[in-house]
Enzyme design. Structure first.
Site, PDB file in Angstrom:
ATOM      1  CD  GLU A  16      -2.934   0.688  -0.221  1.00 14.28           C
ATOM      2  OE1 GLU A  16      -3.332  -0.436  -0.559  1.00 14.28           O
ATOM      3  OE2 GLU A  16      -3.109   1.716  -0.912  1.00 14.28           O
TER       4      GLU A  16
HETATM    5  C1  LIG Z   1       2.229  -9.793   0.496  1.00 15.90           C
HETATM    6  C2  LIG Z   1       1.983  -8.718  -0.499  1.00 15.90           C
HETATM    7  C3  LIG Z   1       0.679  -8.358  -0.807  1.00 15.90           C
HETATM    8  C4  LIG Z   1       0.430  -7.375  -1.769  1.00 15.90           C
HETATM    9  N1  LIG Z   1      -0.865  -7.106  -2.149  1.00 15.90           N
HETATM   10  C5  LIG Z   1      -1.080  -6.334  -3.258  1.00 15.90           C
HETATM   11  C6  LIG Z   1      -2.383  -6.217  -3.830  1.00 15.90           C
HETATM   12  O1  LIG Z   1      -3.356  -6.784  -3.325  1.00 15.90           O
HETATM   13  N2  LIG Z   1      -2.534  -5.485  -4.967  1.00 15.90           N
HETATM   14  C7  LIG Z   1      -1.485  -4.850  -5.571  1.00 15.90           C
HETATM   15  O2  LIG Z   1      -1.686  -4.214  -6.589  1.00 15.90           O
HETATM   16  N3  LIG Z   1      -0.231  -4.930  -5.033  1.00 15.90           N
HETATM   17  C8  LIG Z   1      -0.005  -5.653  -3.911  1.00 15.90           C
HETATM   18  N4  LIG Z   1       1.260  -5.770  -3.375  1.00 15.90           N
HETATM   19  C9  LIG Z   1       2.344  -5.035  -4.012  1.00 15.90           C
HETATM   20  C10 LIG Z   1       2.891  -3.928  -3.125  1.00 15.90           C
HETATM   21  O3  LIG Z   1       1.990  -2.860  -3.052  1.00 15.90           O
HETATM   22  C11 LIG Z   1       4.280  -3.540  -3.679  1.00 15.90           C
HETATM   23  O4  LIG Z   1       5.147  -4.601  -3.329  1.00 15.90           O
HETATM   24  C12 LIG Z   1       4.782  -2.225  -3.128  1.00 15.90           C
HETATM   25  O5  LIG Z   1       4.017  -1.167  -3.645  1.00 15.90           O
HETATM   26  C13 LIG Z   1       6.251  -1.969  -3.470  1.00 15.90           C
HETATM   27  O6  LIG Z   1       6.518  -2.212  -4.821  1.00 15.90           O
HETATM   28  P1  LIG Z   1       7.750  -3.174  -5.200  1.00 15.90           P
HETATM   29  O7  LIG Z   1       7.611  -4.437  -4.429  1.00 15.90           O
HETATM   30  O8  LIG Z   1       7.836  -3.277  -6.664  1.00 15.90           O
HETATM   31  O9  LIG Z   1       9.020  -2.431  -4.625  1.00 15.90           O
HETATM   32  P2  LIG Z   1       9.849  -1.286  -5.394  1.00 15.90           P
HETATM   33  O10 LIG Z   1       8.936  -0.265  -5.946  1.00 15.90           O
HETATM   34  O11 LIG Z   1      10.826  -1.933  -6.321  1.00 15.90           O
HETATM   35  O12 LIG Z   1      10.628  -0.629  -4.161  1.00 15.90           O
HETATM   36  C14 LIG Z   1      11.821  -1.194  -3.609  1.00 15.90           C
HETATM   37  C15 LIG Z   1      12.421  -0.181  -2.617  1.00 15.90           C
HETATM   38  O13 LIG Z   1      12.753   1.041  -3.306  1.00 15.90           O
HETATM   39  C16 LIG Z   1      12.071   2.145  -2.699  1.00 15.90           C
HETATM   40  N5  LIG Z   1      11.656   3.060  -3.763  1.00 15.90           N
HETATM   41  C17 LIG Z   1      11.080   2.755  -4.946  1.00 15.90           C
HETATM   42  N6  LIG Z   1      10.801   3.871  -5.620  1.00 15.90           N
HETATM   43  C18 LIG Z   1      11.193   4.912  -4.852  1.00 15.90           C
HETATM   44  C19 LIG Z   1      11.151   6.329  -4.981  1.00 15.90           C
HETATM   45  N7  LIG Z   1      10.639   6.928  -6.059  1.00 15.90           N
HETATM   46  N8  LIG Z   1      11.620   7.072  -3.961  1.00 15.90           N
HETATM   47  C20 LIG Z   1      12.126   6.508  -2.856  1.00 15.90           C
HETATM   48  N9  LIG Z   1      12.192   5.170  -2.674  1.00 15.90           N
HETATM   49  C21 LIG Z   1      11.727   4.383  -3.657  1.00 15.90           C
HETATM   50  C22 LIG Z   1      10.894   1.549  -1.964  1.00 15.90           C
HETATM   51  O14 LIG Z   1      10.470   2.380  -0.878  1.00 15.90           O
HETATM   52  C23 LIG Z   1      11.449   0.216  -1.488  1.00 15.90           C
HETATM   53  O15 LIG Z   1      12.161   0.394  -0.292  1.00 15.90           O
HETATM   54  C24 LIG Z   1       1.520  -6.708  -2.382  1.00 15.90           C
HETATM   55  C25 LIG Z   1       2.827  -7.044  -2.036  1.00 15.90           C
HETATM   56  C26 LIG Z   1       3.064  -8.049  -1.130  1.00 15.90           C
HETATM   57  C27 LIG Z   1       4.491  -8.439  -0.839  1.00 15.90           C
END
Ligand SMILES: Cc1cc2nc3c(=O)[nH]c(=O)nc-3n(C[C@H](O)[C@H](O)[C@H](O)COP(=O)(O)OP(=O)(O)OC[C@H]3O[C@@H](n4cnc5c(N)ncnc54)[C@H](O)[C@@H]3O)c2cc1C
Length: 580
Positions: free
Chosen positions: A439
């Protein structure tokens, strides 16, 4: 794992003092939220959660959700508990009466989730995700879409999901590639053919509900690149006939389940839409305005995740308290009695227990303060709406960080028994760890605080909040000093700091700010209890609030250095040099 005892008295205090439920009940819209009903809901859902959801928490962790022949199966007991939840009407608390809801304040829906989630966090993600789908359709769906989907989503007979994330689109939702092709002719004319893969979809597939209503973000042909070219679609697992009965299955499937650190009973699905080119969805709202539509519900979704911080902290604290009173080790230092005592008698264990309690109550106070502002905002109070928006990233980020800290302390209190799985202390920590990630990661929340939220009301809203706290806490030296520091950092960020400097200090600032707001709300609780508001808490509340104000607030003041240090040092080395 110890049973779950709902913290009813503390919840009621927070609902009265921090959300201000009595004032809400004086409005026409929320006139039914009278004290008797509020007490019945809080006590009733607490009892339900303890009796039906909590006993499945350990089982859900050990057995987990399983994908069998394309269907996700949950351990025995989940289906019956979900049906009992639906039958008792807990899903419908805050939804509009026009769609079968009870039309009560959001504050009370928060309490339903707080109790259910403390009992069983993984299971509670099922109703929590449905809330997102309900809000999307309530605010952006057509009349026909609302009539077709809302009554069964509101009752809980059907569940909902939110499909944003794709392999290349995480925090950067604008990078998503799923597509939606308009259908010109035939039985689905006017609808869209959805194609793409979504990952990490919470409760994306299961058989507890009769149908699953997926809200999916995708791109129309020729849509602009990035977040300005995203549209929102409603995509049911089973087609719904005009008479409301279920038709054939739509062309979508769960490809696999993720193997995770925690929340094992929550199926986290890789979803494939349109393998056979026949996944049919309907546009919700305007073309290319999907992300804006998502934003209207993100506020509440983020509150619900912040709520998970309070939930897991409560459960971990109860578990640790039971263990600390039972486990006997060593005599009390300095005591003439050389018999070993329960570890709760040792000063450092006391410190950990009190820290756990104070932090948990602090997040709860912040949660209900935020919920009360949202309810006022829904009644048309613009200042409360802005205040709610400011507090949301604090609750989401700090609340979930507290969940991790408190459940980590819970492990520490168990010693070796916390590191082995059998006590259940480890599960709380494993479960807690997702909340700072989904989220919008906590880093993204802090960035939101120092950019969009800092700019609200011409840049005055945030500063005014801290000035109010400093004024009202004039007899609490540490709290008023922290609030003044927060106001000064906010002014510096607003007027002088570069964007890089603001973002570099965003996380420490978000923590400082959250502790200031939570401390302020706890102070109000302590004042109310001193005036006789909650006799059951007369002994404990002054102690936990003192602990928060005297120990946690001064720690937060120390974060000012990091909040204002700027970005230069972070970029003193190029990325490749950090490897060496
Ligand atoms: C168990 C689980 C349930 C989930 N449920 C859902 C769901 O129901 N529906 C759905 O759509 N998604 C869902 N998600 C996805 C979740 O919302 C994403 O994992 C989350 O938004 C982070 O995206 P990412 O994993 O690609 O990490 P990334 O975006 O790759 O981020 C990796 C790191 O880089 C940092 N970062 C990235 N961009 C920036 C920036 N611009 N500035 C500063 N820091 C940055 C982040 O803070 C983080 O620390 C779920 C994930 C999990 C693990």
């Amino acid at each position: 794992m110890t049973p779950f005892t709902p913290p009813t008295a503390d919840q009621l205090l927070a609902i009265r003092i921090n959300a201000g439920i009595d004032e809400l009940a004086q409005t026409e819209r929320f006139q039914h939220a009278e004290p008797d009903l509020v007490e019945a809901i809080v006590a009733g859902v607490g009892q339900f959660a303890a009796g039906e959801f909590a006993p499945l928490n350990r089982k859900g962790d050990l057995e987990g959700a399983k994908l069998e022949n394309g269907v996700v199966r949950l351990p025995e007991g989940f289906e019956a508990a979900y049906h009992a939840y639906v039958e008792q009407g807990w899903n419908a608390i805050a939804s509009p009466a026009a769609h079968g809801g009870q039309g009560l304040p959001f504050t009370l829906a928060c309490n339903v989730l707080e109790n259910l989630g403390a009992a069983n966090m993984a299971f509670t993600l099922l109703p929590m995700l449905s809330v997102g789908a309900i809000e999307a359709l309530e605010h952006h769906g057509s009349k026909d879409q609302q009539a077709m989907y809302l009554p069964n989503l509101v009752s809980g007979k059907w569940s909902g999901t939110m499909n944003l994330t794709e392999p290349a689109a995480g925090s950067d939702v604008g990078a998503l590639r799923s597509t939606a092709e308009p259908i010109e002719d035939g039985e689905h004319a006017g609808k869209y053919r959805i194609t793409g893969q979504k990952i990490y979809i919470t409760w994306g597939e299961h058989d507890l509900a009769e149908n699953i209503i997926h809200l999916v973000l995708a791109r129309l042909p020729g849509a602009p690149e990035g977040s300005r070219g995203i549209s929102l679609f409603v995509v049911p697992k089973y087609h719904v006939n005009a008479d409301g009965s279920l038709g054939p299955k739509n062309d979508l499937r769960c490809v696999s389940l993720e193997h995770k650190l925690g929340i094992n009973a929550s199926p986290t699905c890789v979803m494939s839409y349109g393998d056979n080119g026949e996944c049919i969805g309907e546009l919700v709202g305007q073309p290319n305005k999907g992300l804006a539509a998502m934003f209207t519900m993100m506020n509440n979704a983020r509150i619900n995740v912040g709520n998970q911080g309070a939930q897991i902290a409560e459960r971990a604290t109860q578990q640790a308290l039971a263990y600390a009173r039972d486990r006997v080790q060593s005599a009390r230092a300095g005591s003439p009695d050389k018999n070993p005592v329960a570890i709760i008698e040792h000063p450092d264990v006391r410190r950990m227990i009190l820290r756990m309690k104070a932090l948990t109550e602090g997040v709860r106070a912040l949660l209900y303060y935020c919920a009360g502002q949202v309810d006022r905002g829904n009644l048309g109070d613009e200042a409360a709406k802005a205040r709610g928006e400011i507090v949301v990233p604090m609750l989401k980020a700090w609340g979930t960080d507290v969940g991790v800290e408190v459940s980590g302390l819970g492990i520490q209190i168990h010693g070796g028994m916390g590191f082995v799985e059998e006590t259940g202390a480890a599960q709380h920590w494993r479960d807690s760890r997702i909340a700072p990630i989904y989220e919008g990661t906590n880093g993204i929340q802090a960035a939101d605080l120092v950019t969009r939220k800092l700019g609200l009301e011409g840049g005055e809203a945030l500063v005014t909040l801290f000035e109010t706290i400093a004024r009202e806490a004039d007899e609490e030296f540490a709290l008023s000093a922290l609030a003044r520091d927060c106001a000064n950092v906010a002014r510096w960020m607003r007027d002088d700091a570069s964007l890089d400097d603001r973002l570099a200090g965003s996380v420490p600032f978000c923590t400082m700010a959250s502790v200031a707001v939570a401390g302020w709300q706890l102070m109000k609780q302590a004042q109310a209890v001193a005036a006789g508001a909650a006799p059951e808490l007369a002994a404990t509340k002054p102690v936990t609030v003192r602990f928060f104000l005297d120990r946690i607030v001064p720690e937060a003041a120390g974060l000012k250095a990091g909040a204002t240090a700027g970005a230069d040092l972070l970029y003193a080395l190029p990325a490749e040099a950090l490897v060496g």
